[in-house]
Design a protein around this motif. Structure first.
Motif, PDB file in Angstrom:
ATOM      1  N   ASN A  40    -135.663  32.560  58.112  1.00 55.71           N
ATOM      2  CA  ASN A  40    -135.003  33.840  57.784  1.00 55.71           C
ATOM      3  C   ASN A  40    -135.975  34.884  57.220  1.00 55.71           C
ATOM      4  O   ASN A  40    -135.559  35.875  56.634  1.00 55.71           O
ATOM      5  CB  ASN A  40    -133.829  33.609  56.812  1.00 55.71           C
ATOM      6  N   LEU A  41    -137.274  34.632  57.416  1.00 55.66           N
ATOM      7  CA  LEU A  41    -138.291  35.553  56.903  1.00 55.66           C
ATOM      8  C   LEU A  41    -138.115  36.963  57.469  1.00 55.66           C
ATOM      9  O   LEU A  41    -138.294  37.961  56.763  1.00 55.66           O
ATOM     10  CB  LEU A  41    -139.687  35.015  57.242  1.00 55.66           C
ATOM     11  N   SER A  42    -137.716  37.051  58.751  1.00 59.77           N
ATOM     12  CA  SER A  42    -137.575  38.381  59.359  1.00 59.77           C
ATOM     13  C   SER A  42    -136.409  39.153  58.739  1.00 59.77           C
ATOM     14  O   SER A  42    -136.476  40.376  58.594  1.00 59.77           O
ATOM     15  CB  SER A  42    -137.417  38.281  60.883  1.00 59.77           C
ATOM     16  N   ASP A  43    -135.337  38.448  58.349  1.00 59.19           N
ATOM     17  CA  ASP A  43    -134.221  39.114  57.668  1.00 59.19           C
ATOM     18  C   ASP A  43    -134.702  39.685  56.324  1.00 59.19           C
ATOM     19  O   ASP A  43    -134.381  40.816  55.961  1.00 59.19           O
ATOM     20  CB  ASP A  43    -133.074  38.128  57.389  1.00 59.19           C
ATOM     21  N   ALA A  44    -135.453  38.868  55.590  1.00 63.58           N
ATOM     22  CA  ALA A  44    -135.947  39.294  54.270  1.00 63.58           C
ATOM     23  C   ALA A  44    -136.888  40.489  54.418  1.00 63.58           C
ATOM     24  O   ALA A  44    -136.822  41.461  53.649  1.00 63.58           O
ATOM     25  CB  ALA A  44    -136.652  38.137  53.575  1.00 63.58           C
ATOM     26  N   ALA A  45    -137.773  40.431  55.428  1.00 67.87           N
ATOM     27  CA  ALA A  45    -138.733  41.523  55.641  1.00 67.87           C
ATOM     28  C   ALA A  45    -138.007  42.815  56.014  1.00 67.87           C
ATOM     29  O   ALA A  45    -138.416  43.912  55.600  1.00 67.87           O
ATOM     30  CB  ALA A  45    -139.730  41.129  56.739  1.00 67.87           C
ATOM     31  N   PHE A  46    -136.928  42.685  56.766  1.00 68.42           N
ATOM     32  CA  PHE A  46    -136.158  43.873  57.159  1.00 68.42           C
ATOM     33  C   PHE A  46    -135.508  44.535  55.937  1.00 68.42           C
ATOM     34  O   PHE A  46    -135.620  45.753  55.742  1.00 68.42           O
ATOM     35  CB  PHE A  46    -135.080  43.497  58.190  1.00 68.42           C
ATOM     36  N   VAL A  47    -134.865  43.728  55.104  1.00 70.82           N
ATOM     37  CA  VAL A  47    -134.235  44.256  53.880  1.00 70.82           C
ATOM     38  C   VAL A  47    -135.306  44.909  52.992  1.00 70.82           C
ATOM     39  O   VAL A  47    -135.125  46.030  52.487  1.00 70.82           O
ATOM     40  CB  VAL A  47    -133.523  43.119  53.094  1.00 70.82           C
ATOM     41  N   TYR A  48    -136.423  44.208  52.823  1.00 72.45           N
ATOM     42  CA  TYR A  48    -137.502  44.700  51.968  1.00 72.45           C
ATOM     43  C   TYR A  48    -138.038  46.035  52.491  1.00 72.45           C
ATOM     44  O   TYR A  48    -138.188  47.004  51.743  1.00 72.45           O
ATOM     45  CB  TYR A  48    -138.602  43.634  51.932  1.00 72.45           C
ATOM     46  N   MET A  49    -138.289  46.087  53.796  1.00 69.95           N
ATOM     47  CA  MET A  49    -138.841  47.315  54.392  1.00 69.95           C
ATOM     48  C   MET A  49    -137.897  48.511  54.190  1.00 69.95           C
ATOM     49  O   MET A  49    -138.314  49.578  53.721  1.00 69.95           O
ATOM     50  CB  MET A  49    -139.093  47.105  55.883  1.00 69.95           C
ATOM     51  N   CYS A  50    -136.626  48.322  54.505  1.00 72.48           N
ATOM     52  CA  CYS A  50    -135.671  49.445  54.417  1.00 72.48           C
ATOM     53  C   CYS A  50    -135.541  49.929  52.980  1.00 72.48           C
ATOM     54  O   CYS A  50    -135.575  51.140  52.705  1.00 72.48           O
ATOM     55  CB  CYS A  50    -134.293  49.033  54.930  1.00 72.48           C
ATOM     56  N   LEU A  71    -139.450  41.794  43.392  1.00 72.93           N
ATOM     57  CA  LEU A  71    -138.958  41.976  44.772  1.00 72.93           C
ATOM     58  C   LEU A  71    -137.437  42.055  44.854  1.00 72.93           C
ATOM     59  O   LEU A  71    -136.835  41.516  45.785  1.00 72.93           O
ATOM     60  CB  LEU A  71    -139.466  40.830  45.673  1.00 72.93           C
ATOM     61  N   LEU A  72    -136.817  42.715  43.870  1.00 69.91           N
ATOM     62  CA  LEU A  72    -135.363  42.918  43.942  1.00 69.91           C
ATOM     63  C   LEU A  72    -135.090  44.171  44.762  1.00 69.91           C
ATOM     64  O   LEU A  72    -135.368  45.297  44.319  1.00 69.91           O
ATOM     65  CB  LEU A  72    -134.767  43.040  42.535  1.00 69.91           C
ATOM     66  N   TYR A  73    -134.623  43.962  45.942  1.00 72.76           N
ATOM     67  CA  TYR A  73    -134.354  45.082  46.860  1.00 72.76           C
ATOM     68  C   TYR A  73    -133.033  44.854  47.586  1.00 72.76           C
ATOM     69  O   TYR A  73    -132.838  43.803  48.206  1.00 72.76           O
ATOM     70  CB  TYR A  73    -135.484  45.211  47.897  1.00 72.76           C
ATOM     71  N   VAL A  74    -132.143  45.837  47.490  1.00 68.62           N
ATOM     72  CA  VAL A  74    -130.869  45.796  48.206  1.00 68.62           C
ATOM     73  C   VAL A  74    -130.915  46.893  49.276  1.00 68.62           C
ATOM     74  O   VAL A  74    -131.420  48.006  49.020  1.00 68.62           O
ATOM     75  CB  VAL A  74    -129.686  46.015  47.230  1.00 68.62           C
ATOM     76  N   LEU A  75    -130.427  46.597  50.469  1.00 63.25           N
ATOM     77  CA  LEU A  75    -130.396  47.607  51.546  1.00 63.25           C
ATOM     78  C   LEU A  75    -129.746  48.882  51.022  1.00 63.25           C
ATOM     79  O   LEU A  75    -128.692  48.817  50.384  1.00 63.25           O
ATOM     80  CB  LEU A  75    -129.550  47.108  52.715  1.00 63.25           C
ATOM     81  N   PRO A  76    -130.333  50.049  51.291  1.00 60.98           N
ATOM     82  CA  PRO A  76    -129.785  51.304  50.764  1.00 60.98           C
ATOM     83  C   PRO A  76    -128.287  51.476  51.009  1.00 60.98           C
ATOM     84  O   PRO A  76    -127.543  51.840  50.106  1.00 60.98           O
ATOM     85  CB  PRO A  76    -130.600  52.382  51.489  1.00 60.98           C
ATOM     86  N   GLU A  77    -127.854  51.148  52.228  1.00 60.86           N
ATOM     87  CA  GLU A  77    -126.432  51.363  52.547  1.00 60.86           C
ATOM     88  C   GLU A  77    -125.520  50.316  51.921  1.00 60.86           C
ATOM     89  O   GLU A  77    -124.297  50.436  51.980  1.00 60.86           O
ATOM     90  CB  GLU A  77    -126.220  51.424  54.067  1.00 60.86           C
ATOM     91  N   LYS A  78    -126.099  49.276  51.315  1.00 63.91           N
ATOM     92  CA  LYS A  78    -125.291  48.220  50.678  1.00 63.91           C
ATOM     93  C   LYS A  78    -125.364  48.290  49.159  1.00 63.91           C
ATOM     94  O   LYS A  78    -124.786  47.442  48.460  1.00 63.91           O
ATOM     95  CB  LYS A  78    -125.776  46.834  51.148  1.00 63.91           C
ATOM     96  N   GLN A  79    -126.103  49.264  48.627  1.00 63.44           N
ATOM     97  CA  GLN A  79    -126.222  49.380  47.168  1.00 63.44           C
ATOM     98  C   GLN A  79    -124.890  49.828  46.573  1.00 63.44           C
ATOM     99  O   GLN A  79    -124.089  50.498  47.225  1.00 63.44           O
ATOM    100  CB  GLN A  79    -127.348  50.359  46.807  1.00 63.44           C
TER     101      GLN A  79
END
Ligand SMILES: CC(C)(COP(=O)(O)OP(=O)(O)OC[C@H]1O[C@@H](n2cnc3c(N)ncnc32)[C@H](O)[C@@H]1OP(=O)(O)O)[C@@H](O)C(=O)NCCC(=O)NCCS
Length: 154
Positions: A9-19, A80-88
């Motif tokens: 699930n690394l790609s899911d984590a990287a996507f959330v982190y990037m956004c 590394l606490l990051y929530v997707l902008p649209e899900k905050q």
């Protein structure tokens, strides 16, 4: 559901982190610096953290990845606490931080002085300022402060 980040699930984590990283750094970094933090960069970054022993966790809501959080077991830095902008604003940040706190005894975090929202958030969870440090963001000097966990007062 919160699970540990692995190769699967690394790609899911990287996507959330990037956004989330891009959105939260847009006002303090140049467009070039933001652009550089693409999905490949974030994937390598997280993968190297895991290789160095960091535990990184990802929250799924209805099978959609919505947030990540990390712990460095060697010193209990929560990072590394990051929530997707649209899900905050849906409680995912609270849930992820409580999850990480439950795994630590004397955790600390570092946060940019400019990130008032995150400072309010961590203060509510019982973090208090420890010391001031200076960090080079890669292109300009920005201030980052360390906060230690004092008590749970939510
Ligand atoms: C900080 C962050 C993780 C919070 O995650 P979140 O999922 O939005 O937080 P929650 O929905 O759990 O809400 C946490 C608190 O913040 C408040 N909050 C959430 N969104 C808010 C907003 N847009 N404005 C003001 N307050 C807000 C909530 O009211 C809540 O307070 P409460 O617990 O007293 O009700 C998220 O904003 C984020 O990913 N920010 C960008 C990355 C970042 O700055 N990370 C921290 C780096 S050190």
């Amino acid at each position: 559901m919160i699970i540990e980040v692995s190769k699967q699930n690394l790609s899911d984590a990287a996507f959330v982190y990037m956004c989330s990283w891009k959105e939260s750094h847009m006002e303090i970094c140049s467009a070039d610096f933001i652009e550089k933090h693409d999905i490949d960069y974030m994937t390598v970054f997280l993968s190297e953290k895991i290789e160095r022993g960091y535990k990184i966790y990802i929250k799924y809501s209805e099978d959609v990845p919505v947030g990540i959080i990390g712990i460095n077991p060697s010193d209990e830095e929560i990072c590394l606490l990051y929530v997707l902008p649209e899900k905050q604003g849906n409680g995912f940040g609270n849930e992820l931080l409580r999850f990480a706190l439950a795994k630590c005894e004397n955790p600390y975090i570092t946060v940019l002085d400019s990130n008032k929202k995150a400072i309010d958030f961590y203060t509510k969870h019982g973090f208090v300022p420890a010391e001031k440090q200076q960090e080079n963001s890669g292109e300009k000097k920005i201030f980052e402060r360390k906060y230690v966990y004092q008590k749970q007062n939510l």
